[in-house]
Design a protein around this motif. Structure first.
Motif, PDB file in Angstrom:
ATOM      1  N   GLU B 122       7.313  -5.777   3.151  1.00 45.26           N
ATOM      2  CA  GLU B 122       6.500  -6.370   2.093  1.00 45.26           C
ATOM      3  C   GLU B 122       5.071  -5.862   2.255  1.00 45.26           C
ATOM      4  OE1 GLU B 122       7.652  -8.619  -0.240  1.00 45.26           O
ATOM      5  OE2 GLU B 122       5.763  -9.338  -1.106  1.00 45.26           O
ATOM      6  N   TYR B 125      -1.256  -6.138  -1.596  1.00 42.18           N
ATOM      7  CA  TYR B 125      -1.794  -5.503  -2.809  1.00 42.18           C
ATOM      8  C   TYR B 125      -2.583  -4.226  -2.501  1.00 42.18           C
ATOM      9  CZ  TYR B 125      -1.016  -9.607  -5.831  1.00 42.18           C
ATOM     10  OH  TYR B 125      -0.475 -10.607  -6.577  1.00 42.18           O
ATOM     11  N   GLU B 128      -0.532  -0.889  -1.583  1.00 44.40           N
ATOM     12  CA  GLU B 128       0.578  -0.448  -2.434  1.00 44.40           C
ATOM     13  C   GLU B 128       0.493   1.035  -2.765  1.00 44.40           C
ATOM     14  OE1 GLU B 128       0.807  -2.913  -5.869  1.00 44.40           O
ATOM     15  OE2 GLU B 128       1.701  -4.599  -4.793  1.00 44.40           O
ATOM     16  N   ARG B 182      -8.050  -6.035  -5.707  1.00 50.95           N
ATOM     17  CA  ARG B 182      -7.864  -7.325  -6.347  1.00 50.95           C
ATOM     18  C   ARG B 182      -8.706  -8.374  -5.659  1.00 50.95           C
ATOM     19  NH1 ARG B 182      -2.601  -8.121  -9.238  1.00 50.95           N
ATOM     20  NH2 ARG B 182      -2.274  -5.945  -8.834  1.00 50.95           N
ATOM     21  N   GLY B 251       1.848  -8.930  -3.811  1.00 50.78           N
ATOM     22  CA  GLY B 251       2.460  -9.193  -5.117  1.00 50.78           C
ATOM     23  C   GLY B 251       3.862  -8.648  -5.223  1.00 50.78           C
ATOM     24  N   GLY B 252       4.553  -8.509  -4.097  1.00 49.08           N
ATOM     25  CA  GLY B 252       5.942  -8.077  -4.155  1.00 49.08           C
ATOM     26  C   GLY B 252       6.146  -6.585  -4.032  1.00 49.08           C
ATOM     27  N   GLY B 253       5.131  -5.857  -3.554  1.00 47.06           N
ATOM     28  CA  GLY B 253       5.305  -4.431  -3.334  1.00 47.06           C
ATOM     29  C   GLY B 253       6.142  -4.179  -2.098  1.00 47.06           C
TER      30      GLY B 253
END
Lengths: 199, 259
Positions: B122, B125, B128, B182, B251-253
């Motif tokens: 995982e 942000y 990524e 972010r 965020g799910g990357g």
């Protein structure tokens, strides 16, 4: 003496009124609204990212599985449709528009799922490096969409709750009368479960 | 005099108790939603699949990575995903541990669930763009799952960590210049403290000057008390030992794999 005292008092009351407004949650509604909008931007970005991956994917699959024309065109058409249905942040309070957007994206998810299922039948395609990279990117994007959607749903829930509960409801019925609750996201056949892009 | 005062004091105390109790109840129910392991170190081996010597070696590498680049890479193994898919579980764990710096979101979580035979990288942000989904997938498929299949978890995790570190550090100059992607959380309220001080002075003066204001003030205080009780629910992670997350988010990357 008396006049200056009254003036000082006036200034104090004005400052205090401002602080009280902030303390009592005057800022909460706009803050939650902006947060929800930011989360929506994330959702939209991730859908866009998925749409951007598709032409490449279609091209790669086409090289190995030309005969699957039906499935391929379905994906291309669904993608075209999904990218056409735009949802502005100002339209988030409109349940019809939100549903349209969602339906278009769901249709693309379905078409994409069929394409990936079909590609199972082509061993050459499955071992193609480009296809493998695209597949992992698509998986990652689907997962990001799930996360972004969950965050957005949570932000909308907080915002809508604030509009309806004390003390937010006081502000909502006075200063923020134009603020409407945002439409709930989800509420479709398989919305709670993301389309599985697994092999 | 005394007889008249006691019931009203009782009533007020009852109110306060009720509020505190409700706030507590809310905190407890949210905390119980998922039974996540606590961040006890850089390698959280809940499933007990890594040898102590391997574990120490990995921890050293992870610590070096953080001093060199600020990236927080954490390895976690869990005996059970509690019925969840690995993707939402990993995301929840990552956000709970707040891996990576708050402004850079430069954390990575390597999660292994041996009983479900699932593994996930995982990615926060901020990383990524460096540790992409495709690269994460390649690392899982090449370095990890073949060794997991043979039952050698320590070696698989160790190789996976090596590969992740290689990917993260080969292009150091590039990611250091990368602007924070972010800022999900609100900026720290530094000017607010001055306003608060001014407010306090104004408040005390007004309390002395105007008796009518006192009644109004009581309502305000009550309100603030209630809302602070509500916001304490989202309270941050309180450190485990010497190591803790620094406010990063994901965020799910990343990518997942199975064997």
């Amino acid at each position: 003496m008396n006049v200056s005292m009254a003036r000082i008092r006036g200034v104090f009351i004005a400052t205090l009124l401002g602080l009280t407004l902030a303390g009592c949650g005057y800022n909460t509604i706009p803050t939650y609204e902006e947060q929800a909008k930011a989360k929506w931007a994330d959702v939209q970005n991730n859908y866009q990212r998925r749409a951007d991956l598709i032409p490449n994917l279609v091209a790669t699959v086409q090289g190995y599985a030309k005969q699957e024309r039906e499935v391929l065109t379905a994906v291309v058409e669904a993608r075209a449709k999904a990218t056409q249905v735009k949802l502005d942040v100002s339209q988030l309070t409109d349940p019809v528009k939100v549903k349209q957007f969602q339906d278009a994206q769901n249709q693309l998810s379905g078409a994409l799922g069929r394409l990936l299922a079909v590609s199972e039948n082509y061993p050459d395609l499955k071992s193609n490096q480009n296809f493998l990279a695209l597949q992992s990117q698509l998986e990652g994007t689907e997962n990001r969409i799930t996360v972004a959607r969950r965050d957005y749903i949570e932000a909308v829930r907080a915002y809508n709750t604030e509009l309806r509960t004390f003390p937010g409801v006081l502000w909502a019925s006075t200063f923020f009368r134009s603020n409407k609750p945002m439409a709930e996201f989800a509420a479709s056949e398989n919305a709670d479960k993301p389309p599985q892009v697994k092999f | 005099m005394k007889v008249g005062r006691t019931p009203s004091a009782h009533g007020r105390r009852g109110w306060r108790l009720a509020i505190v109790f409700t706030a507590l109840l809310c905190t407890i129910t949210t905390a119980l939603s998922l039974n996540l392991p606590s961040l006890s170190g850089r390698v959280v081996d809940q499933a007990n699949i890594v040898q102590p010597s391997t574990r120490n070696a990995i921890e050293q590498k992870l610590a070096d990575l953080e001093t060199k680049s600020g990236i927080q890479l954490v390895v976690a193994t869990v005996p059970s995903l509690e019925g969840q898919e690995i993707e939402p579980y990993a995301n929840e764990l990552f956000r709970n541990w707040k891996l990576g710096e708050k402004t850079k979101n430069n954390g990575v979580l390597l999660l292994v669930a041996p009983n479900e035979r699932r593994v996930r990288i995982e990615v926060g942000y901020g990383l990524e763009g460096t540790l992409t989904d495709a690269l994460s997938k390649v690392i899982i498929a090449n370095a990890m799952t073949p060794r997991f299949k043979a039952g050698d978890f320590g070696d698989g995790i160790s190789r996976g960590v090596d590969d992740i570190i290689t990917v993260l550090t080969t292009d150091a100059s590039e990611w250091q210049q990368r602007p924070s992607l972010r800022l999900d959380n609100q900026q720290t309220a530094d000017p607010m403290s001055w306003i608060l001080v001014a407010a306090l002075i104004a408040l005390i003066t007004l309390l002395i000057v105007s008796p009518g204001f006192r009644w109004f003030f009581l309502n305000v205080v009550l309100n603030i008390l209630i809302s602070s009780g509500r916001s304490s629910r989202s309270g941050g992670f309180s450190g485990g030992g010497s190591f803790s997350g620094r406010g990063g988010s994901s965020g799910g990357g990343g990518a997942s794999g199975s064997w």
